[in-house]
Scaffold this active site. Sequence first.
Site, PDB file in Angstrom:
ATOM      1  N   TYR A   1       2.519  -6.282   4.689  1.00 18.22           N
ATOM      2  CA  TYR A   1       1.777  -4.927   4.045  1.00 18.22           C
ATOM      3  C   TYR A   1       2.686  -3.986   3.721  1.00 18.22           C
ATOM      4  CZ  TYR A   1      -2.041  -1.544   3.754  1.00 18.22           C
ATOM      5  OH  TYR A   1      -2.702  -1.212   3.693  1.00 18.22           O
TER       6      TYR A   1
ATOM      7  N   ALA B   1      -1.341   5.934  -2.278  1.00 15.81           N
ATOM      8  CA  ALA B   1      -2.109   5.379  -1.486  1.00 15.81           C
ATOM      9  C   ALA B   1      -1.669   5.011  -0.792  1.00 15.81           C
ATOM     10  CB  ALA B   1      -3.232   5.060  -1.462  1.00 15.81           C
TER      11      ALA B   1
END
Length: 322
Positions: free
Chosen positions: A149, A117
């Site tokens: 991130y 993901a």
Amino acid sequence: MKFFITGGAGFIGSHLAEHLIADGHEVWVLDDLSTGAMANLDAIVEHPKFHHRIGTVTDEELVSELVDRADVVYHLAAAVGVKLIVERPTHTIETNVRGAEVVLKAAAKKDKLTFIASTSEVYGKGVKLPFGEEDDLLFGATTKSRWAYACSKAIDEYLALAYSRERGTPVIITRFFNTVGPRQTGRYGMVLPNFVQQGLAGEDITIYGTGDQRRCFGYVGEVVECLVKLAQEPTAIGRVFNVGNDREISINDLAALVQQRTGGRSKLTHIEYDEAYPDGFEDMDRRIPDLSRLVDAIGYRPTMHTEDIVDRVIEYHTETGD
Ligand code: UDP
């Protein structure tokens, strides 16, 4: 078939687990319950084909045991949510990079089909819209921890593609655009659950920045449908896919929609970014997926209207009192 979902008690993971159980499959879930919750699995926890372990995705032995049992692995466990990421960058980087490393290493041993993901965050501050999977990625400065991130997920992608090229490991990378729906918590900053909770409580709906920034919101049920269809599509292996809805809405319009659908008691207010987020945050203006690769591969795309999505989220928060 047998499926192993890391992060299976989370928002997307729990919907995926439910979908697979409904299709008659056997499902194992691993979750450390840091941002996920067992309550998300209430509908299937007693099902004979459902199994779960509480533990971390960095536990090599446990991950290896669960990967070995599965035909397909969905690696969804990750640190997510802009607020969490900016507040806990060390945790974000370590969980996201190490988690993918452990899962891919285990999957490579037995050539298990593995989904990694990823996120639309990897497009960063890109301005060429819509975002295509082969486009350049444009991150902000390393002093802005939001980009940790994006960068950690980009490393996961590189690693997955490296396993695919060097070892022939069958991997599929999915870049989720803003995914919303029941069970998404507002605790880590995500906009829709926050707005809905504020609207239902009759509190001010807090729009950060000008509210002219735009996003495309994909319904979790449709995103899960894409994940299931991609697993059945051999041509998807070794590739990266945008997954989401490509209808855009401004945050101002989303706030107005939520205000209206929750009964109109709330006022809309604008808050400066530096009041809303700790240091290390910067926003991006627009983010639209190019879905042509996804549609070519599976003949399906998320199309649910934002109005209907908002109504489902309102229904969920009304029912749960959350
Ligand atoms: N946002 C907002 N109010 C909130 C939470 C978020 O206006 O209570 C804004 C946020 O600054 C961003 C957009 O809504 O511009 C989407 O935020 P989210 O964190 O859901 O996802 P992102 O697209 O930023 O990853």
